[in-house]
Design an enzyme around this catalytic site. Structure first.
Site, PDB file in Angstrom:
ATOM      1  N   ALA A 172       4.960  10.912   6.687  1.00 17.99           N
ATOM      2  CA  ALA A 172       6.406  10.848   6.494  1.00 17.99           C
ATOM      3  C   ALA A 172       6.706   9.888   5.346  1.00 17.99           C
ATOM      4  O   ALA A 172       5.832   9.160   4.878  1.00 17.99           O
ATOM      5  CB  ALA A 172       7.079  10.384   7.777  1.00 17.99           C
ATOM      6  N   HIS A 221       2.598   6.149  -2.679  1.00 20.12           N
ATOM      7  CA  HIS A 221       2.389   5.183  -1.593  1.00 20.12           C
ATOM      8  C   HIS A 221       2.256   3.777  -2.170  1.00 20.12           C
ATOM      9  O   HIS A 221       1.574   2.927  -1.603  1.00 20.12           O
ATOM     10  CB  HIS A 221       1.130   5.524  -0.794  1.00 20.12           C
TER      11      HIS A 221
END
Length: 548
Positions: free
Chosen positions: A56, A225
């Protein structure tokens, strides 16, 4: 609330975000236990199902890309973490129609590739026709830094979803859908840039991080990320765009020139990483389009600008170029497929009137029982010999745990020995309660879930892939006796399957150093004793073999 987020509980945040998709698109349903958003069953003609997913935090990818003309299902992990192989297995085997095959599309991150790989091998072992495509479009990390793992997957992935989804909706076979998905992935390049790292809800807020970007500093090639890119700089915006386009297009950059744009048709995707205003993204898009024409003589045939794949509220953007090529399937081309209608809220096309008025309330509630799915293969072995040999090997492995842990603490993260011990103890307990039946495929298949439930991390995923592939390979050997040659052929097939999901090869200081020589010698000699003797140099080496 905090100064960064309205919702600080990451678990509640992910679950509620998934529920919202069912509210905004009535053709979707949610398996909340497994975090799977999937298309509700309907009377539409059957087609190849397309399953994707990942951590997510990248919304609207992946769950909001589920809908008619795009994905059939998406499996969500927690924030920035891959979903488990069990979640994915349920998605592939029980939440989509498998009658015409399944295409699994995943971005090139180790956890995603391994866990989706486990599910793919389990589906194949269960008799489902499955293809897997890994998307690696990010040029932010070049060949040298990417190494064997290769490029990361980022926003270009949504173009793979859209094109393959449109082709599947036309009823084309899995072979063609997978071929066009791979062709699209091979003709993609992307690069991002961000002014700061993102903050994950629920984590402590700190402003003293050593890697924090300075005011006015931009990281070129930052991953979704917070991964490092190719470098940082304090430059004006036009120069930033120029550098990004150079990384995408410069044929003289041997480290990053992954795509030769030799087509008259190029698609441009300018993607918001989550924290850029609509106004500013429009300005960014204009600069990219104008520089492409002025400096590279490229006028895109399609220009897509918006929020497709984010890094939470990342203050950045990415640029993706798709080199449009002939699909060679005797049908629609990439542009036609890109233009095809779809009903996915993450792709800026509104849901059609017909879907709203159908008031479809059907849901899938199927469960997949691994034990019931195992059928006798007719491939037999001596249960007494097999039980004794396996028990002895597992007991020796348990006794070796302290030494394995010692060496893995030096060269790894120290969990190799304990992970192997848990797996070995689990299998011993299983054998005590469930003696071998004499059918090799049934017996090995019954061990697989024990390994999956007792061994976690990267090594657990790799063992699961290998054993699931072994079940599939043994079944293909047909009825008869499980001779050394039968095992050799099956083990070679399993090793080949494992090689699809990990870059580790002999000499890379991993467990592969022991596996490959054993399989090779067994295949040549048909003698397990000689195969084991050949491992002396590996097992006596002053280092530990651990999985990467």
């Amino acid at each position: 609330m905090s100064s960064k987020h309205f919702i600080n509980d990451p678990t509640h945040l992910v679950n509620s975000a998934l529920r919202s998709l069912v509210y905004t698109n009535p053709s979707l349903a949610l398996d909340s236990t497994n975090k799977i958003v999937y298309r509700r069953p309907s009377h539409a003609p059957r087609q190849v199902s397309i399953v994707s997913g990942g951590g997510a935090g990248h919304e609207p990818s992946f769950a909001a890309m589920v809908g008619q003309g795009m994905l059939s299902a998406a499996v969500s992990g927690t924030i920035f973490a891959s979903p488990s192989s069990e979640q994915i297995r349920v998605g592939v085997q029980a939440r989509v129609d498998t009658s015409r095959g399944v295409l699994v599309t995943v971005m090139n991150y180790t956890g995603d590739v391994l866990n989706f790989g486990v599910a793919v091998e389990k589906a194949r072992a269960a008799g489902i026709d499955v293809e897997m495509v890994v998307v690696a479009d990010d040029v932010g990390v070049g060949r040298e830094k990417g190494g064997k793992v290769g490029r990361r997957g980022i926003a270009g992935t949504v173009l793979v979803h859209k094109i393959s989804g449109a082709l599947a909706a036309l009823g084309r076979p899995l072979s063609e859908v997978a071929k066009v998905a791979r062709l699209t992935a091979e003709n993609l390049v992307s690069v991002g840039a961000s002014l700061e790292h993102v903050h994950v809800p629920g984590r402590a807020i700190t402003d003293s991080a050593e890697d924090k970007l300075e005011i006015g500093e931009v990281e070129i090639g930052m991953g979704i990320h917070n991964e490092a890119g190719s470098g940082r700089a304090k430059i004006e915006f036009p120069e930033l765009v120029a550098r990004m386009l150079t990384q995408l297009l410069d044929p003289n950059d041997s480290d990053r020139n992954f795509l030769h744009v030799n087509s008259n048709e190029v698609v441009l995707l300018v993607n918001n990483l989550g924290g850029v205003s609509v106004l500013e993204l429009a300005g960014i898009t204009a600069e990219v389009v104008e520089q492409l024409e002025k400096n590279w003589s490229i006028r895109p045939v399609r220009i897509l600008s918006g929020t497709f794949m984010t890094s939470l509220n990342g203050l950045g953007f990415s640029i993706t170029l798709l080199n449009v090529v002939n699909t060679d399937i005797g049908g629609p081309g990439m542009i036609e497929l890109l233009d095809a209608p779809c009903e996915a809220t993450g792709w800026s096309t509104p849901i059609g009137k017909k879907t709203w008025e159908e008031k479809n309330t059907a849901e899938r509630s199927d469960t997949v029982n691994e034990q019931k799915a195992i059928k006798d293969s007719g491939l037999k072995w001596d249960t007494a010999v097999a039980t004794a040999a396996l028990t002895k090997a597992l007991e020796r492995l348990i006794s070796a745990e302290p030494e394995i842990t010692k060496y893995d603490t030096i060269v790894g993260d120290g969990d190799c020995g304990t992970g192997l011990k848990r797996g070995a103890e689990g299998v011993l307990s299983h054998l005590a309660a469930n003696p071998f039946t004499g059918d090799v495929v049934v017996d090995v298949a019954n061990i697989v879930p024990v390994i999956e439930n007792t061994m976690d991390g990267t090594s657990g995923a790799l063992f699961s892939i290998f054993l699931n592939a072994l079940v599939h390979a043994l079944r293909r050997q047909g009825p008869g006796r499980a001779t050394a040659n039968v095992w050799a052929a099956a083990l070679q097939s399993s090793a080949d399957a494992l090689g699809k999901y990990t870059p580790a090869r002999p000499g890379d200081r991993t467990l592969v150093d022991a596996l490959y020589p054993f399989v090779e010698v067994l295949g040549k000699t048909g003698d397990s004793g000689k195969a084991a003797e050949g491992l002396g140099w590996v097992l006596n080496a002053p280092r530990v073999c651990y999985l990467v």
